[in-house]
Write a protein that holds these residues in place. Structure first.
Motif, PDB file in Angstrom:
ATOM      1  N   LYS A  35       0.982  -1.257  -0.228  1.00  0.00           N
ATOM      2  CA  LYS A  35       0.442   0.251   0.318  1.00  0.00           C
ATOM      3  C   LYS A  35       1.109   1.025  -0.088  1.00  0.00           C
ATOM      4  CE  LYS A  35      -3.706  -1.972   2.220  1.00  0.00           C
ATOM      5  NZ  LYS A  35      -4.773  -2.295   4.024  1.00  0.00           N
ATOM      6  N   ILE A  36       1.842   1.076   0.625  1.00  0.00           N
ATOM      7  CA  ILE A  36       3.391   1.946   0.759  1.00  0.00           C
ATOM      8  C   ILE A  36       3.923   2.626  -0.479  1.00  0.00           C
ATOM      9  CG2 ILE A  36       5.122   2.850   1.483  1.00  0.00           C
ATOM     10  CD1 ILE A  36       3.350   3.048   3.831  1.00  0.00           C
ATOM     11  N   LEU A  37       3.720   2.245  -1.630  1.00  0.00           N
ATOM     12  CA  LEU A  37       3.801   2.318  -2.999  1.00  0.00           C
ATOM     13  C   LEU A  37       2.839   3.093  -3.564  1.00  0.00           C
ATOM     14  CD1 LEU A  37       4.545  -1.468  -4.581  1.00  0.00           C
ATOM     15  CD2 LEU A  37       6.145   0.000  -3.116  1.00  0.00           C
ATOM     16  N   ASP A  38       1.308   3.345  -3.284  1.00  0.00           N
ATOM     17  CA  ASP A  38       0.102   4.456  -3.706  1.00  0.00           C
ATOM     18  C   ASP A  38       0.903   5.253  -2.849  1.00  0.00           C
ATOM     19  OD1 ASP A  38      -0.310   2.291  -5.998  1.00  0.00           O
ATOM     20  OD2 ASP A  38      -1.677   1.681  -4.226  1.00  0.00           O
ATOM     21  N   LYS A  39       1.836   5.703  -1.751  1.00  0.00           N
ATOM     22  CA  LYS A  39       2.177   7.213  -1.375  1.00  0.00           C
ATOM     23  C   LYS A  39       2.954   7.825  -1.743  1.00  0.00           C
ATOM     24  CE  LYS A  39      -0.209   5.238   2.460  1.00  0.00           C
ATOM     25  NZ  LYS A  39      -0.498   5.249   4.300  1.00  0.00           N
ATOM     26  N   ILE A  40       3.656   7.028  -2.373  1.00  0.00           N
ATOM     27  CA  ILE A  40       5.043   7.489  -3.249  1.00  0.00           C
ATOM     28  C   ILE A  40       4.814   8.163  -4.225  1.00  0.00           C
ATOM     29  CG2 ILE A  40       6.854   7.403  -3.896  1.00  0.00           C
ATOM     30  CD1 ILE A  40       7.786   5.175  -2.150  1.00  0.00           C
ATOM     31  N   ASP A  41       5.619   9.602  -4.289  1.00  0.00           N
ATOM     32  CA  ASP A  41       5.609  10.173  -6.107  1.00  0.00           C
ATOM     33  C   ASP A  41       6.283  10.061  -6.953  1.00  0.00           C
ATOM     34  OD1 ASP A  41       5.248  12.200  -7.639  1.00  0.00           O
ATOM     35  OD2 ASP A  41       5.038  14.047  -6.323  1.00  0.00           O
ATOM     36  N   TRP A  42       6.413   9.103  -7.746  1.00  0.00           N
ATOM     37  CA  TRP A  42       7.031   8.376  -7.803  1.00  0.00           C
ATOM     38  C   TRP A  42       7.815   8.936  -9.388  1.00  0.00           C
ATOM     39  CZ3 TRP A  42       8.916   3.079  -7.042  1.00  0.00           C
ATOM     40  CH2 TRP A  42       7.859   2.703  -6.042  1.00  0.00           C
ATOM     41  N   ASP A  43       7.653   9.834 -10.072  1.00  0.00           N
ATOM     42  CA  ASP A  43       8.037  11.221 -10.545  1.00  0.00           C
ATOM     43  C   ASP A  43       8.995  11.181  -9.804  1.00  0.00           C
ATOM     44  OD1 ASP A  43       6.173  11.081 -12.322  1.00  0.00           O
ATOM     45  OD2 ASP A  43       5.127  13.346 -11.645  1.00  0.00           O
ATOM     46  N   PHE A  44       9.278  11.708  -8.583  1.00  0.00           N
ATOM     47  CA  PHE A  44      10.926  11.914  -7.929  1.00  0.00           C
ATOM     48  C   PHE A  44      11.377  13.536  -8.605  1.00  0.00           C
ATOM     49  CE2 PHE A  44      11.159   7.651  -7.456  1.00  0.00           C
ATOM     50  CZ  PHE A  44      11.232   7.721  -5.613  1.00  0.00           C
ATOM     51  N   LYS A  45      10.626  15.161  -8.966  1.00  0.00           N
ATOM     52  CA  LYS A  45      10.432  15.769  -9.654  1.00  0.00           C
ATOM     53  C   LYS A  45      11.724  16.414  -8.200  1.00  0.00           C
ATOM     54  CE  LYS A  45       8.928  20.163 -11.368  1.00  0.00           C
ATOM     55  NZ  LYS A  45       7.397  20.711 -11.521  1.00  0.00           N
ATOM     56  N   ASP A  46      12.797  16.887  -8.846  1.00  0.00           N
ATOM     57  CA  ASP A  46      13.556  18.000  -8.920  1.00  0.00           C
ATOM     58  C   ASP A  46      14.270  17.138  -8.026  1.00  0.00           C
ATOM     59  OD1 ASP A  46      12.665  20.143  -9.725  1.00  0.00           O
ATOM     60  OD2 ASP A  46      11.316  20.171  -7.896  1.00  0.00           O
ATOM     61  N   PHE A  47      14.597  15.261  -7.661  1.00  0.00           N
ATOM     62  CA  PHE A  47      15.680  14.764  -6.665  1.00  0.00           C
ATOM     63  C   PHE A  47      16.776  14.817  -7.610  1.00  0.00           C
ATOM     64  CE2 PHE A  47      11.915  13.971  -4.481  1.00  0.00           C
ATOM     65  CZ  PHE A  47      12.486  12.972  -3.169  1.00  0.00           C
ATOM     66  N   THR A  48      18.027  15.419  -6.732  1.00  0.00           N
ATOM     67  CA  THR A  48      19.676  14.786  -7.319  1.00  0.00           C
ATOM     68  C   THR A  48      19.397  13.230  -7.856  1.00  0.00           C
ATOM     69  OG1 THR A  48      20.621  16.377  -6.406  1.00  0.00           O
ATOM     70  CG2 THR A  48      21.875  15.102  -7.211  1.00  0.00           C
ATOM     71  N   THR A  49      19.923  12.497  -9.238  1.00  0.00           N
ATOM     72  CA  THR A  49      19.896  11.084  -9.837  1.00  0.00           C
ATOM     73  C   THR A  49      20.935  11.395  -9.715  1.00  0.00           C
ATOM     74  OG1 THR A  49      19.618  11.912 -11.615  1.00  0.00           O
ATOM     75  CG2 THR A  49      17.211  11.434 -10.082  1.00  0.00           C
ATOM     76  N   GLN A  50      22.121  12.058 -10.048  1.00  0.00           N
ATOM     77  CA  GLN A  50      23.579  11.709 -10.458  1.00  0.00           C
ATOM     78  C   GLN A  50      24.400  11.842  -9.122  1.00  0.00           C
ATOM     79  OE1 GLN A  50      24.507  10.602 -13.467  1.00  0.00           O
ATOM     80  NE2 GLN A  50      22.678   9.555 -13.041  1.00  0.00           N
ATOM     81  N   TYR A  51      24.827  10.784  -7.980  1.00  0.00           N
ATOM     82  CA  TYR A  51      25.923  11.216  -6.583  1.00  0.00           C
ATOM     83  C   TYR A  51      25.868  10.020  -6.958  1.00  0.00           C
ATOM     84  CZ  TYR A  51      21.248   8.543  -5.177  1.00  0.00           C
ATOM     85  OH  TYR A  51      20.585   7.586  -4.914  1.00  0.00           O
ATOM     86  N   LEU A  52      27.804   9.990  -5.767  1.00  0.00           N
ATOM     87  CA  LEU A  52      28.715   8.753  -5.948  1.00  0.00           C
ATOM     88  C   LEU A  52      28.708   7.655  -6.987  1.00  0.00           C
ATOM     89  CD1 LEU A  52      26.724   7.704  -2.145  1.00  0.00           C
ATOM     90  CD2 LEU A  52      28.576   9.644  -2.672  1.00  0.00           C
ATOM     91  N   THR A  53      28.850   7.239  -7.378  1.00  0.00           N
ATOM     92  CA  THR A  53      29.269   6.227  -8.666  1.00  0.00           C
ATOM     93  C   THR A  53      28.650   6.336  -9.674  1.00  0.00           C
ATOM     94  OG1 THR A  53      28.810   4.261  -8.006  1.00  0.00           O
ATOM     95  CG2 THR A  53      31.122   4.813  -7.092  1.00  0.00           C
ATOM     96  N   HIS A  54      27.601   6.231  -9.295  1.00  0.00           N
ATOM     97  CA  HIS A  54      26.272   6.504 -10.017  1.00  0.00           C
ATOM     98  C   HIS A  54      26.917   8.119 -10.871  1.00  0.00           C
ATOM     99  CE1 HIS A  54      23.035   4.326  -7.947  1.00  0.00           C
ATOM    100  NE2 HIS A  54      22.930   5.830  -7.666  1.00  0.00           N
ATOM    101  N   THR A  55      28.122   8.893 -10.562  1.00  0.00           N
ATOM    102  CA  THR A  55      28.617   9.762 -12.262  1.00  0.00           C
ATOM    103  C   THR A  55      29.120   9.317 -12.919  1.00  0.00           C
ATOM    104  OG1 THR A  55      30.183   9.913 -10.604  1.00  0.00           O
ATOM    105  CG2 THR A  55      27.861  11.156 -10.170  1.00  0.00           C
ATOM    106  N   PHE A  56      30.108   7.738 -12.427  1.00  0.00           N
ATOM    107  CA  PHE A  56      30.431   7.297 -13.167  1.00  0.00           C
ATOM    108  C   PHE A  56      31.221   7.294 -15.197  1.00  0.00           C
ATOM    109  CE2 PHE A  56      33.472   4.190 -10.523  1.00  0.00           C
ATOM    110  CZ  PHE A  56      33.478   5.957  -9.184  1.00  0.00           C
ATOM    111  N   HIS A  57      29.670   7.466 -15.651  1.00  0.00           N
ATOM    112  CA  HIS A  57      29.618   7.493 -17.077  1.00  0.00           C
ATOM    113  C   HIS A  57      28.538   7.463 -17.119  1.00  0.00           C
ATOM    114  CE1 HIS A  57      30.012   5.456 -20.699  1.00  0.00           C
ATOM    115  NE2 HIS A  57      31.516   4.915 -20.523  1.00  0.00           N
ATOM    116  N   SER A  58      28.077   8.235 -18.332  1.00  0.00           N
ATOM    117  CA  SER A  58      27.021   8.065 -19.293  1.00  0.00           C
ATOM    118  C   SER A  58      26.390   6.953 -20.058  1.00  0.00           C
ATOM    119  CB  SER A  58      26.804   9.113 -20.422  1.00  0.00           C
ATOM    120  OG  SER A  58      26.942  10.758 -20.093  1.00  0.00           O
ATOM    121  N   TYR A  59      25.320   6.581 -19.175  1.00  0.00           N
ATOM    122  CA  TYR A  59      24.237   5.836 -20.086  1.00  0.00           C
ATOM    123  C   TYR A  59      22.836   6.025 -20.999  1.00  0.00           C
ATOM    124  CZ  TYR A  59      23.608   0.677 -20.447  1.00  0.00           C
ATOM    125  OH  TYR A  59      24.023  -1.307 -21.008  1.00  0.00           O
TER     126      TYR A  59
END
Length: 468
Positions: A35-59
C-alpha cells in the motif's frame, strides 16, 4: 546506516520532500508495504539522481536510482540478495551496495558489466597514489609508430569519425591504453578496470562533443572526479556486501535457483536503441567484441527492415525467456520489478508493461501493481523513430509459483508469443494506434500493419529462436 543519514543531502531533498525518506526507512508488514507504493510520488521531481559512483559514466535510457532504492529499502533486509538481470550501468547494484544488500548484476554488454563492477568496487588511497603516479608519466607513450595509429583509423566502424579520432587524438588514447595495460601487468586489476571506465567515459565525451584535442586532460579530470566519488562512497560503506557481476545472457542466467530476494530491472525497449551502436567506439578501444554483443542484443532495431513487427515477436520471445529465468532464481512470494516505457512500431503503440504482465501470469507471477510515472524529458532518449520518452511504468510482479517451463522451451515460447501477437492485432483493429509522438497511422497504413502482423505471426517459430 550512514547512507540513510546522507540521503537528504545526496538527493537534494527539500523539507517538503522529507516524507519520502520517512516512508522508505520505516518497517511494515508485506501488505502495508504494498500500500505504501501508492503513497510515493514516483516522478521524483527535482531529486538529484547523479551522485557517488552513479556519476562515473553516461548511459542511455537508464532509470533513476530512487526506483531500485525504494524497493530495496521496503522489500529486503540487510545481507539479502538483489538481482538485476539486465543491469546496464549498475544502478540497482550501486543502491544495493550502499544499503548493505548482496547483489548480482548480469548484462551481455561487456561494457555495462565493466561499469557495474567498477561502480561497486572500493579502492584504497594507497592504490590511487600508485595509479596517479603512473598517470604522471603517461606521456612517454605518446611517441607511437604512426603506422599503428593509421591502422586504428582504418579500423574505425565509421570512417567519418576520423575527424574526431585523428592522429593526435589516437596517439593520446593509445598512450592512456598502454599505461592502463602496464597497471594490469603489475597486478592492479581493480585499478585497470577503474581506468578503463574512465577511458570509456572520455571516449563517450569525444563522440558526443566532437572535439578530442584535449583528450588526455579530459581523461585525467575524469579519473580525479571518479576517485573523489569513490572516496565519498568508502566513507559511507563500512560493511561491504557481496557483489557478483556476470557478463552473460538474461535468457539463461548463471544464478542459483530460488536464491534471490528481489529483482529490480529496466530492460531494453523494442525498436528503441541498438546499444552496440551507442557503445561501439568505447568497446573498440577497450578491446571488446561489439559484434558478438550485437548478435545477442535484446530489443535492437537494425534488422527485420521489411516487416518491423517481427521485431516485436522476437522481443517478446526474448523477454519471456528472461522472465522465466527471473522466476526460476527468485524465491517464492518475492517481488520482480520491471521498469519499462512504451515504444512504437509503424505508428502503433507498444505497451510493453501490459505484454509483460500477461506473460508473467503464465509462468508463476502475479501482477501486484503497475505504477505510472512521468520522466524528465531531458533524461530518456531512444531511437530517432520514437524520440524522447515522457513516461514509463513500474510493473510489480510477485512470484506465487515456480515456473513449470524452461526458458529453452521453444514451443512454449512460440505459443505464448503467438497469443500476444494475435491479441495485439485484434486490438489495433478495434482502436487505431497512436505512436509515442502522437501520430496515428493512416487507414491505408493501418491495413498494411494488420497484414504485416499476420505475416509476423507466421514467422514466430523462426523469429523467437535464440541466435547462436
Amino acid at each position: 546506516m550512514l547512507y540513510d543519514a546522507q540521503q537528504k543531502t545526496l538527493f537534494g531533498i527539500r523539507n517538503s520532500q522529507q516524507g519520502y525518506l520517512e516512508l522508505i526507512n520505516k518497517k511494515y508488514n508485506f501488505q502495508e508495504t504494498i500500500k505504501i507504493l501508492d503513497k510515493i510520488d514516483w516522478d521524483f521531481k527535482d531529486f538529484t539522481t547523479q551522485y557517488l559512483t552513479h556519476t562515473f559514466h553516461s548511459y542511455p535510457a537508464r532509470f533513476i536510482p530512487q526506483i531500485p532504492l525504494t524497493f530495496i529499502k521496503l522489500f529486503t533486509e540487510e545481507k539479502e540478495t538483489v538481482l538485476d538481470p539486465m543491469c546496464g550501468c549498475g544502478t540497482t547494484l550501486v543502491e544495493a551496495f550502499l544499503n548493505n544488500r548482496n547483489s548480482i548484476g548480469n548484462d551481455f554488454n561487456p561494457l555495462a558489466a565493466l561499469m557495474s563492477k567498477v561502480k561497486t568496487t572500493l579502492i584504497d588511497e594507497g592504490e590511487f597514489r600508485y595509479f596517479n603516479k603512473k598517470l604522471g608519466i603517461m606521456k612517454r607513450y605518446l611517441d607511437l609508430d604512426y603506422r599503428r595509429i593509421d591502422e586504428r583509423i582504418n579500423n574505425l566502424p565509421n570512417r567519418k569519425m576520423s575527424k574526431i579520432f585523428n592522429r593526435v587524438v589516437i596517439s593520446k588514447l593509445e598512450a592512456i591504453r598502454e599505461t592502463l595495460l602496464e597497471v594490469k601487468e603489475e597486478g592492479h586489476k581493480d585499478l585497470f578496470d577503474f581506468g578503463r571506465v574512465a577511458l570509456s567515459s572520455t571516449i563517450w565525451s569525444l563522440v558526443e562533443n566532437g572535439n578530442g584535442i584535449d583528450v588526455d586532460n579530459l581523461f585525467l579530470k575524469k579519473v580525479k572526479s571518479m576517485q573523489n566519488e569513490l572516496k565519498k562512497m568508502s566513507k559511507i560503506v563500512k560493511n561491504i556486501p557481496e557483489v557478483e557481476v556476470i557478463c552473460g545472457d538474461a535468457r539463461k542466467l548463471e544464478v542459483e535457483t530460488n536464491s534471490v530476494d528481489l529483482i529490480v530491472t529496466s530492460p531494453p525497449y523494442v525498436n528503441a536503441l541498438d546499444y552496440y551502436r551507442v557503445h561501439m567506439y568505447n568497446m573498440l578501444w577497450l578491446g571488446m567484441d561489439f559484434d558478438l554483443f550485437r548478435k545477442h542484443e535484446i530489443g535492437g532495431h537494425s534488422h527485420f527492415i521489411i516487416n518491423r513487427f517481427r521485431l516485436l515477436s522476437e522481443y517478446l520471445g526474448d523477454m519471456l525467456r528472461s522472465m522465466i529465468e527471473m522466476n526460476r532464481v527468485l524465491k517464492k512470494d518475492k517481488l520482480c520489478v520491471i521498469v519499462v516505457g512504451n515504444s512504437s512500431l509503424e505508428y502503433e503503440l507498444i505497451e510493453s508493461h501490459k505484454f509483460f504482465a500477461e506473460m508473467g501470469e503464465k509462468i508463476g507471477f502475479k501482477p501486484i501493481n503497475s505504477i505510472f510515472r512521468n520522466i524528465d524529458k531531458t533524461r530518456k532518449y531512444t531511437s530517432a523513430d520514437i524520440g524522447k520518452i515522457d513516461d514509463e511504468y513500474i510493473l510489480v510482479l510477485q512470484k506465487t509459483d515456480d515456473t513449470t517451463v524452461s526458458a529453452d522451451d521453444d514451443n512454449f515460447i512460440a505459443e505464448v508469443v503467438r497469443e500476444q501477437m494475435i491479441r495485439f492485432r485484434e486490438q489495433i483493429k478495434k482502436v487505431q494506434g497512436t505512436s509515442i509522438r502522437g501520430r496515428k497511422p493512416t487507414k491505408e497504413r493501418l491495413l498494411k500493419n494488420i497484414d504485416k502482423i499476420s505475416e509476423a505471426i507466421q514467422t514466430i517459430p523462426e523469429d523467437i529462436k535464440i541466435k547462436r
